[in-house]
Enzyme design. Sequence first.
Site, PDB file in Angstrom:
ATOM      1  N   GLU A 265       6.793   5.426  -9.641  1.00 15.41           N
ATOM      2  CA  GLU A 265       5.523   5.677  -9.227  1.00 15.41           C
ATOM      3  C   GLU A 265       5.129   6.591  -8.160  1.00 15.41           C
ATOM      4  O   GLU A 265       4.047   7.471  -8.307  1.00 15.41           O
ATOM      5  CB  GLU A 265       5.086   3.989  -8.584  1.00 15.41           C
ATOM      6  CG  GLU A 265       5.081   3.152  -9.579  1.00 15.41           C
ATOM      7  CD  GLU A 265       5.098   1.704  -8.789  1.00 15.41           C
ATOM      8  OE1 GLU A 265       4.898   0.804  -9.596  1.00 15.41           O
ATOM      9  OE2 GLU A 265       5.132   1.626  -7.630  1.00 15.41           O
TER      10      GLU A 265
ATOM     11  N   ILE B 264     -11.380  -6.637 -12.377  1.00 14.27           N
ATOM     12  CA  ILE B 264     -12.378  -5.872 -11.750  1.00 14.27           C
ATOM     13  C   ILE B 264     -13.548  -6.570 -12.873  1.00 14.27           C
ATOM     14  O   ILE B 264     -13.612  -6.713 -13.847  1.00 14.27           O
ATOM     15  CB  ILE B 264     -12.144  -4.362 -12.272  1.00 14.27           C
ATOM     16  CG1 ILE B 264     -11.258  -3.731 -11.413  1.00 14.27           C
ATOM     17  CG2 ILE B 264     -13.814  -3.656 -12.053  1.00 14.27           C
ATOM     18  CD1 ILE B 264     -11.443  -4.018  -9.820  1.00 14.27           C
TER      19      ILE B 264
ATOM     20  N   HIS C 151       0.557  -0.096 -13.628  1.00 16.72           N
ATOM     21  CA  HIS C 151       1.526  -1.529 -13.780  1.00 16.72           C
ATOM     22  C   HIS C 151       3.024  -0.937 -13.920  1.00 16.72           C
ATOM     23  O   HIS C 151       3.387  -0.006 -14.456  1.00 16.72           O
ATOM     24  CB  HIS C 151       0.882  -2.106 -15.193  1.00 16.72           C
ATOM     25  CG  HIS C 151       1.542  -3.327 -15.495  1.00 16.72           C
ATOM     26  ND1 HIS C 151       1.171  -4.378 -14.779  1.00 16.72           N
ATOM     27  CD2 HIS C 151       2.701  -3.594 -16.239  1.00 16.72           C
ATOM     28  CE1 HIS C 151       1.955  -5.374 -15.174  1.00 16.72           C
ATOM     29  NE2 HIS C 151       2.887  -5.021 -16.084  1.00 16.72           N
TER      30      HIS C 151
ATOM     31  N   ASP D 114      -4.703  -5.272 -17.820  1.00 18.87           N
ATOM     32  CA  ASP D 114      -3.509  -4.338 -18.362  1.00 18.87           C
ATOM     33  C   ASP D 114      -3.939  -3.919 -19.784  1.00 18.87           C
ATOM     34  O   ASP D 114      -2.828  -3.556 -20.488  1.00 18.87           O
ATOM     35  CB  ASP D 114      -2.296  -5.228 -18.110  1.00 18.87           C
ATOM     36  CG  ASP D 114      -2.084  -5.488 -16.631  1.00 18.87           C
ATOM     37  OD1 ASP D 114      -1.092  -6.312 -16.621  1.00 18.87           O
ATOM     38  OD2 ASP D 114      -2.156  -4.806 -15.820  1.00 18.87           O
TER      39      ASP D 114
ATOM     40  N   GLY E 208       0.909  -1.146   0.059  1.00 20.08           N
ATOM     41  CA  GLY E 208       0.127   0.015   0.002  1.00 20.08           C
ATOM     42  C   GLY E 208       0.884   1.303  -0.015  1.00 20.08           C
ATOM     43  O   GLY E 208       0.127   2.254   0.169  1.00 20.08           O
ATOM     44  N   SER E 209       2.230   1.303  -0.445  1.00 15.32           N
ATOM     45  CA  SER E 209       2.733   2.459  -0.423  1.00 15.32           C
ATOM     46  C   SER E 209       2.303   3.441  -1.308  1.00 15.32           C
ATOM     47  O   SER E 209       2.234   4.744  -1.203  1.00 15.32           O
ATOM     48  CB  SER E 209       4.248   2.181  -0.808  1.00 15.32           C
ATOM     49  OG  SER E 209       4.450   1.609  -2.109  1.00 15.32           O
ATOM     50  N   ASN E 210       1.599   2.935  -2.477  1.00 22.00           N
ATOM     51  CA  ASN E 210       1.044   3.854  -3.415  1.00 22.00           C
ATOM     52  C   ASN E 210      -0.283   4.369  -2.975  1.00 22.00           C
ATOM     53  O   ASN E 210      -0.512   5.887  -3.247  1.00 22.00           O
ATOM     54  CB  ASN E 210       0.861   3.306  -4.850  1.00 22.00           C
ATOM     55  CG  ASN E 210       2.054   3.091  -5.616  1.00 22.00           C
ATOM     56  OD1 ASN E 210       2.598   3.913  -6.307  1.00 22.00           O
ATOM     57  ND2 ASN E 210       2.674   1.999  -5.709  1.00 22.00           N
TER      58      ASN E 210
ATOM     59  N   LEU F  37      -4.404  -7.078  -7.373  1.00 22.09           N
ATOM     60  CA  LEU F  37      -3.915  -8.445  -8.359  1.00 22.09           C
ATOM     61  C   LEU F  37      -5.294  -8.938  -8.850  1.00 22.09           C
ATOM     62  O   LEU F  37      -5.064  -9.875  -9.841  1.00 22.09           O
ATOM     63  CB  LEU F  37      -3.399  -9.325  -7.518  1.00 22.09           C
ATOM     64  CG  LEU F  37      -1.834  -8.646  -6.982  1.00 22.09           C
ATOM     65  CD1 LEU F  37      -1.156  -9.898  -6.137  1.00 22.09           C
ATOM     66  CD2 LEU F  37      -1.158  -8.218  -8.019  1.00 22.09           C
TER      67      LEU F  37
ATOM     68  N   ASN G  29      -5.567   1.931 -13.337  1.00 25.25           N
ATOM     69  CA  ASN G  29      -4.634   1.163 -12.629  1.00 25.25           C
ATOM     70  C   ASN G  29      -3.087   1.603 -13.088  1.00 25.25           C
ATOM     71  O   ASN G  29      -2.890   2.192 -14.046  1.00 25.25           O
ATOM     72  CB  ASN G  29      -4.780  -0.283 -13.215  1.00 25.25           C
ATOM     73  CG  ASN G  29      -3.867  -1.355 -12.801  1.00 25.25           C
ATOM     74  OD1 ASN G  29      -3.691  -1.428 -11.534  1.00 25.25           O
ATOM     75  ND2 ASN G  29      -3.338  -1.972 -13.555  1.00 25.25           N
TER      76      ASN G  29
HETATM   77  C1  GRF Z   1       3.420  -1.332  -7.325  1.00 27.30           C
HETATM   78  O1  GRF Z   1       4.850  -1.602  -8.161  1.00 27.30           O
HETATM   79  C2  GRF Z   1       2.393  -1.272  -8.525  1.00 27.30           C
HETATM   80  O2  GRF Z   1       2.988  -0.897  -9.742  1.00 27.30           O
HETATM   81  C3  GRF Z   1       2.230  -2.683  -8.693  1.00 27.30           C
HETATM   82  O3  GRF Z   1       2.046  -3.253  -7.660  1.00 27.30           O
HETATM   83  C4  GRF Z   1       2.919  -2.745  -6.825  1.00 27.30           C
HETATM   84  C5  GRF Z   1       2.263  -2.185  -5.560  1.00 27.30           C
HETATM   85  O4  GRF Z   1       3.080  -1.660  -4.370  1.00 27.30           O
HETATM   86  N1  GRF Z   1       0.851  -2.985  -9.593  1.00 27.30           N
HETATM   87  P1  GRF Z   1       2.404  -1.146  -3.159  1.00 27.30           P
HETATM   88  O5  GRF Z   1       1.418  -1.923  -2.750  1.00 27.30           O
HETATM   89  O6  GRF Z   1       1.720   0.173  -3.493  1.00 27.30           O
HETATM   90  O7  GRF Z   1       3.474  -0.750  -2.241  1.00 27.30           O
END
Ligand code: GRF
Length: 196
Positions: free
Chosen positions: A176, A90, A106, A147, A14-16, A87, A104
């Site tokens: 990202e 949808i 990728h 994708d 969940g860092s993003n 993962l 999304n």
């Molecule tokens: C990211 O690299 C994203 O591009 C991919 O999964 C990873 C998720 O990282 N789809 P996080 O859970 O947001 O840290």
Amino acid sequence: MLPIHIAILASGSGSNAENIYTYFARRPDVKINIVISNKIDAFVHKRAERLGIPSITMSKSSLSDAAILLGVLREYQTDFLVLAGFLLKIPDGVVKAFPNRIINIHPALLPKFGGKGMYGGKVHEAVVEAGENESGITIHYVNENYDEGSIIFQAKCPVLKKDTPGDVASKVHALEYQYFPAIVDQVLQKEFGKNN
Ligand code: GRF
């Protein structure tokens, strides 16, 4: 003026998701309303708790059932969905209910190194194995196929001969964090209009 309510779907760390939350934290026009995961032990739940965002875990079967997922999304007044390391596919009924309102990220330059089973470390391993000299990120609309939705944005990073998949992963993550929130913002402005 009602804020745009965003649901973030994530299966992992969940860092993003956290980065996107932090970007919009002081924005009255955008609200991260819910985090949805298919993994009860996903670290994204810990982040959501710390940030004060409700987070729920749904089973794979519920997440694949459009009526059930739409019910949950409506419960949280969801206007827009961001997939950030989610993962599962949808369901078509949800894609249809949210035209151009599901995006999304990728961790590669689609259409290469995408599709079912191509996620996380597997992507970076495939990029290195293929001897690519560049990789990057792709942010795209979500359609009925993994994708394959139309591409909104891509950013590249060099892949050196000595790079390991881990090195590539670090470079891609940096892209990202640098671009994803701002691109989400751009899409919101486009889809909901400047003054929504
Ligand atoms: C990211 O690299 C994203 O591009 C991919 O999964 C990873 C998720 O990282 N789809 P996080 O859970 O947001 O840290």
